[in-house]
Design a protein around this motif. Structure first.
Motif, PDB file in Angstrom:
ATOM      1  N   HIS A  92       0.737  -1.248  -0.146  1.00  0.00           N
ATOM      2  CA  HIS A  92      -0.012   0.041   0.222  1.00  0.00           C
ATOM      3  C   HIS A  92       0.915   1.167  -0.040  1.00  0.00           C
ATOM      4  CE1 HIS A  92       0.754  -0.377   4.432  1.00  0.00           C
ATOM      5  NE2 HIS A  92       0.292   1.043   4.208  1.00  0.00           N
ATOM      6  N   GLU A  93       2.065   1.280   0.661  1.00  0.00           N
ATOM      7  CA  GLU A  93       2.879   2.283   0.766  1.00  0.00           C
ATOM      8  C   GLU A  93       3.435   2.570  -0.857  1.00  0.00           C
ATOM      9  OE1 GLU A  93       4.311   1.548   5.174  1.00  0.00           O
ATOM     10  OE2 GLU A  93       5.458   0.589   3.735  1.00  0.00           O
ATOM     11  N   ALA A  94       4.175   1.505  -1.544  1.00  0.00           N
ATOM     12  CA  ALA A  94       4.606   1.792  -2.636  1.00  0.00           C
ATOM     13  C   ALA A  94       3.559   2.300  -3.798  1.00  0.00           C
ATOM     14  CB  ALA A  94       5.083   0.576  -3.402  1.00  0.00           C
ATOM     15  N   ALA A  95       2.071   1.749  -3.590  1.00  0.00           N
ATOM     16  CA  ALA A  95       1.023   2.113  -4.551  1.00  0.00           C
ATOM     17  C   ALA A  95       0.663   3.720  -3.971  1.00  0.00           C
ATOM     18  CB  ALA A  95      -0.047   1.243  -4.304  1.00  0.00           C
ATOM     19  N   GLN A  96       0.663   3.812  -2.900  1.00  0.00           N
ATOM     20  CA  GLN A  96       0.065   5.154  -2.435  1.00  0.00           C
ATOM     21  C   GLN A  96       0.902   6.221  -2.524  1.00  0.00           C
ATOM     22  OE1 GLN A  96      -1.920   4.136   1.159  1.00  0.00           O
ATOM     23  NE2 GLN A  96      -3.543   2.926   0.158  1.00  0.00           N
ATOM     24  N   LEU A 114      -3.069 -10.658  10.208  1.00  0.00           N
ATOM     25  CA  LEU A 114      -4.475  -9.603  10.416  1.00  0.00           C
ATOM     26  C   LEU A 114      -4.164  -8.794  11.728  1.00  0.00           C
ATOM     27  CD1 LEU A 114      -7.423  -9.154   9.415  1.00  0.00           C
ATOM     28  CD2 LEU A 114      -7.866 -10.773  11.618  1.00  0.00           C
ATOM     29  N   SER A 115      -3.644  -9.360  12.830  1.00  0.00           N
ATOM     30  CA  SER A 115      -3.525  -8.420  13.840  1.00  0.00           C
ATOM     31  C   SER A 115      -2.383  -7.300  13.856  1.00  0.00           C
ATOM     32  CB  SER A 115      -3.300  -9.388  15.298  1.00  0.00           C
ATOM     33  OG  SER A 115      -1.849  -9.859  15.253  1.00  0.00           O
ATOM     34  N   LEU A 120      -1.057  -1.622  12.115  1.00  0.00           N
ATOM     35  CA  LEU A 120      -0.600  -0.495  11.005  1.00  0.00           C
ATOM     36  C   LEU A 120      -1.411   0.195  10.307  1.00  0.00           C
ATOM     37  CD1 LEU A 120       2.242  -0.003   9.552  1.00  0.00           C
ATOM     38  CD2 LEU A 120       1.681  -1.588   7.733  1.00  0.00           C
ATOM     39  N   LEU A 121      -2.514  -0.230  10.117  1.00  0.00           N
ATOM     40  CA  LEU A 121      -3.462   0.224   9.060  1.00  0.00           C
ATOM     41  C   LEU A 121      -4.646   1.284   9.795  1.00  0.00           C
ATOM     42  CD1 LEU A 121      -3.769  -2.632   6.645  1.00  0.00           C
ATOM     43  CD2 LEU A 121      -2.480  -0.406   6.158  1.00  0.00           C
ATOM     44  N   THR A 127      -7.067   1.196   2.743  1.00  0.00           N
ATOM     45  CA  THR A 127      -6.364  -0.185   3.010  1.00  0.00           C
ATOM     46  C   THR A 127      -6.864  -0.979   4.084  1.00  0.00           C
ATOM     47  OG1 THR A 127      -4.300   0.893   2.163  1.00  0.00           O
ATOM     48  CG2 THR A 127      -3.942  -1.184   2.944  1.00  0.00           C
ATOM     49  N   THR A 128      -7.085  -2.435   3.525  1.00  0.00           N
ATOM     50  CA  THR A 128      -7.595  -3.028   4.828  1.00  0.00           C
ATOM     51  C   THR A 128      -6.884  -4.496   4.868  1.00  0.00           C
ATOM     52  OG1 THR A 128      -9.463  -3.781   5.961  1.00  0.00           O
ATOM     53  CG2 THR A 128      -9.558  -4.004   3.439  1.00  0.00           C
ATOM     54  N   VAL A 129      -7.072  -5.260   5.795  1.00  0.00           N
ATOM     55  CA  VAL A 129      -6.419  -6.904   5.713  1.00  0.00           C
ATOM     56  C   VAL A 129      -7.362  -7.767   6.153  1.00  0.00           C
ATOM     57  CG1 VAL A 129      -5.357  -6.142   8.141  1.00  0.00           C
ATOM     58  CG2 VAL A 129      -4.670  -8.171   6.567  1.00  0.00           C
TER      59      VAL A 129
END
Ligand code: SAM
Length: 275
Positions: A92-96, A114-115, A120-121, A127-129
């Motif tokens: 997500h960092e590279a993309a965003q 997940l945890s 982090l998110l 962004t989600t997991v």
């Protein structure tokens, strides 16, 4: 486990049995791992002296591939399956960094992802997991959070990096990928890395070390790896060794195979686009 652990104990985690996500985290120099994982990472490093370089090489393919999809492929939503624990630079960092509106769903079957991902998110609304298994693509595709987050009427960039080698022939990786890609819109991308078997000793050593330590990690002939892309057109330079794979600059001067370090023979990357 480090003190920053967001939610410990995490249900479903056995700290005494190494997990792929945590061993990989240890190899990348992360802190989200237990003693058993660090010991497994040491076994790897003993069997394959350049395994840490190999892990970083895989990461570099992930980042280059994501950058290509977002900057050149027009992708603004990504489904990253087998994403692993958060590390230095994440999808997500590279993309965003390129398009802040890129929506990303991370998927992994390890509950620790997940945890740690949720922690982090916490402040990231794009962004989600979720916890799900690639071997059950229907469940991923129907997952309410995946559906909420991604628009299936528009192209999606699917990322399967550093994990298809964990799916056995009996589990039929190509059929799984076909099921996953089937409902996706035209223009969707598949970014994938895989482990070739060209008879090179480094390839066999890596596979053997993974099979012994984690119970999976299959190498396959290059024609089999090409099959993962389902016959979809490939972005130049096609399926290539990661050290020679620069999708944003396919004409770049790249090293000869003969000049490779042993670990550079172990990983290939490619991107295909759904017609
Ligand atoms: N994609 C990241 C990368 O390339 O840096 C992480 C790769 S790590 C070697 C493999 C990840 O795939 C682990 O986090 C593991 O838990 C996950 N994984 C393995 N089998 C899986 C499956 N069947 N479904 C979902 N995730 C899986």
């Amino acid at each position: 486990m480090n003190d920053a652990d967001p939610e410990w104990p995490v249900p479903g985690i056995n700290p005494d049995v190494p997990s792929t996500a945590r061993v990989y985290d240890a190899l990348l120099g992360g802190r989200d791992n237990f003693k058993a994982d660090r010991e497994a990472a040491e076994v790897f490093a003993h069997l394959i002296p350049q395994v840490r370089e190999a892990a970083r090489l895989n990461r570099s393919a992930l980042i280059r591939g994501v950058q290509y999809m977002v900057r050149r492929g027009g992708i603004d939503q990504i489904l990253d399956i087998g994403c692993g624990l958060p590390t230095e630079q994440n999808t997500h960092e590279a993309a965003q960094d390129i398009n802040p509106d890129t929506r990303v769903v991370y998927v992994d079957n390890d509950p620790m992802v997940l945890s740690h991902g949720r922690a982090l998110l916490a402040d990231n609304r794009t962004t989600t997991v979720v916890t799900a298994d690639l071997r059950d693509p229907a469940r991923i595709l129907e997952h309410p959070e995946v559906r909420d987050h991604l628009d299936f009427d528009r192209p999606i960039g699917v990322v399967i990096v550093g994990m298809i080698m964990q799916i056995s022939d009996d589990e039929d990786p190509d059929a799984i990928i076909a099921e996953l890609m089937k409902p996706l819109a035209s223009g969707s991308h598949l970014l994938l890395t895989a482990w070739p078997d060209t008879g090179d000793p480094a390839q066999h050593g890596l596979s053997q070390a993974c099979l012994e330590t984690l119970g999976n990690g299959w190498i396959r002939p290059i024609e089999r790896l090409e099959g993962h892309f389902q016959g979809m057109p490939m972005v130049p330079p096609g399926l290539e060794y990661v050290s020679r794979w620069y999708p944003e600059d396919p004409d770049r001067t790249v090293p000869e195979l003969a000049d490779f370090e042993p670990y550079e023979h172990t990983q290939m990357a490619g991107i295909a686009v759904k017609p």
